[in-house]
Design a protein around this motif. Structure first.
Motif, short mmCIF file in Angstrom:
data_model
loop_
_atom_site.label_atom_id
_atom_site.label_comp_id
_atom_site.label_asym_id
_atom_site.label_seq_id
_atom_site.Cartn_x
_atom_site.Cartn_y
_atom_site.Cartn_z
N SER A 7 1.04 -2.55 -5.75
CA SER A 7 -0.01 -2.74 -4.74
C SER A 7 -1.26 -3.31 -5.38
O SER A 7 -1.92 -4.21 -4.83
CB SER A 7 -0.33 -1.43 -4.04
N VAL A 8 -1.65 -2.80 -6.53
CA VAL A 8 -2.85 -3.29 -7.23
C VAL A 8 -2.64 -4.75 -7.64
O VAL A 8 -3.53 -5.59 -7.47
CB VAL A 8 -3.17 -2.39 -8.44
N LEU A 9 -1.49 -5.08 -8.19
CA LEU A 9 -1.21 -6.46 -8.58
C LEU A 9 -1.23 -7.39 -7.37
O LEU A 9 -1.73 -8.52 -7.44
CB LEU A 9 0.14 -6.55 -9.30
N LEU A 10 -0.66 -6.93 -6.27
CA LEU A 10 -0.67 -7.72 -5.05
C LEU A 10 -2.10 -7.94 -4.56
O LEU A 10 -2.46 -9.07 -4.17
CB LEU A 10 0.17 -7.03 -3.97
N LEU A 11 -2.92 -6.93 -4.59
CA LEU A 11 -4.32 -7.07 -4.18
C LEU A 11 -5.07 -8.02 -5.11
O LEU A 11 -5.87 -8.85 -4.65
CB LEU A 11 -5.01 -5.70 -4.15
N ILE A 12 -4.83 -7.90 -6.42
CA ILE A 12 -5.50 -8.80 -7.36
C ILE A 12 -5.06 -10.25 -7.11
O ILE A 12 -5.88 -11.17 -7.09
CB ILE A 12 -5.19 -8.37 -8.82
N PHE A 13 -3.76 -10.46 -6.89
CA PHE A 13 -3.25 -11.80 -6.60
C PHE A 13 -3.89 -12.37 -5.34
O PHE A 13 -4.34 -13.51 -5.32
CB PHE A 13 -1.72 -11.75 -6.46
N GLN A 14 -3.96 -11.58 -4.29
CA GLN A 14 -4.57 -12.04 -3.04
C GLN A 14 -6.06 -12.32 -3.22
O GLN A 14 -6.58 -13.29 -2.68
CB GLN A 14 -4.35 -11.01 -1.93
N TYR A 15 -6.75 -11.50 -3.98
CA TYR A 15 -8.17 -11.71 -4.22
C TYR A 15 -8.39 -13.02 -4.97
O TYR A 15 -9.24 -13.84 -4.58
CB TYR A 15 -8.76 -10.53 -5.01
#
Length: 162
Positions: A7-15
């Motif tokens: 989830s954190v990696l996905l959020l960082i990627f989207q950011y």
């Protein structure tokens, strides 16, 4: 734990992806604004040039238009008729043009190309035989029978440049 990391990696990627998209849009906006500014400057320059070029033109001469309107003429029909009257002189027989005081020095006929009605009395026009060019200054009037009368006042032929 794996779900949290994912989830954190996905959020960082989207950011990061969103930030790159926003930065690109901001660059595009700056480019478009600069092009728009340049275009506005160009339009303003062209409007000024157009104003200067149309100064000696009957469409921009309120006094000349008022002169014709006071005599009862419809200027939207009269001005094209004045121009057409000179263009109609291009249809002539023989070597002598009815308005141009020169004889063609080539196998082509002399023809009036471009006409500018300056005011309610004057016209300037250019002519050519395809190789030689010149200009004429013509006065015109409308007689009591509403016939157009043209009178050649001045003329010139440019020397041929090799």
């Amino acid at each position: 734990m794996y779900l949290f990391i994912f989830s954190v990696l996905l959020l960082i990627f989207q950011y990061v992806n969103s930030k790159n998209i926003i930065d690109k849009y901001e660059e595009d906006i700056v480019k478009v604004k600069s092009k728009l500014s340049e275009s506005e400057k160009t339009v303003k320059t062209l409007e000024e040039q157009n104003f200067e070029l149309s100064y000696f033109n009957i469409e921009g001469n309120e006094d000349a238009l008022t002169y014709f309107e006071a005599q009862g003429f419809d200027t939207e029909q009269l001005i094209p008729a004045i121009v057409e009257g000179l263009y109609d002189m291009n249809d002539y027989e023989g070597e002598d043009h009815p308005m141009v005081p020169y004889v063609s020095m080539t196998d082509s006929k002399l023809l009036i190309n471009k006409i500018r009605v300056l005011n309610h009395k004057w016209i300037i026009a250019n002519f050519t035989d395809g190789e030689f060019w010149g200009e004429i200054f013509v006065t015109y009037s409308i007689d009591e029978n509403n016939d157009l009368k043209y009178k050649l006042v001045e003329y010139l032929m440019y020397p041929k440049v090799n």
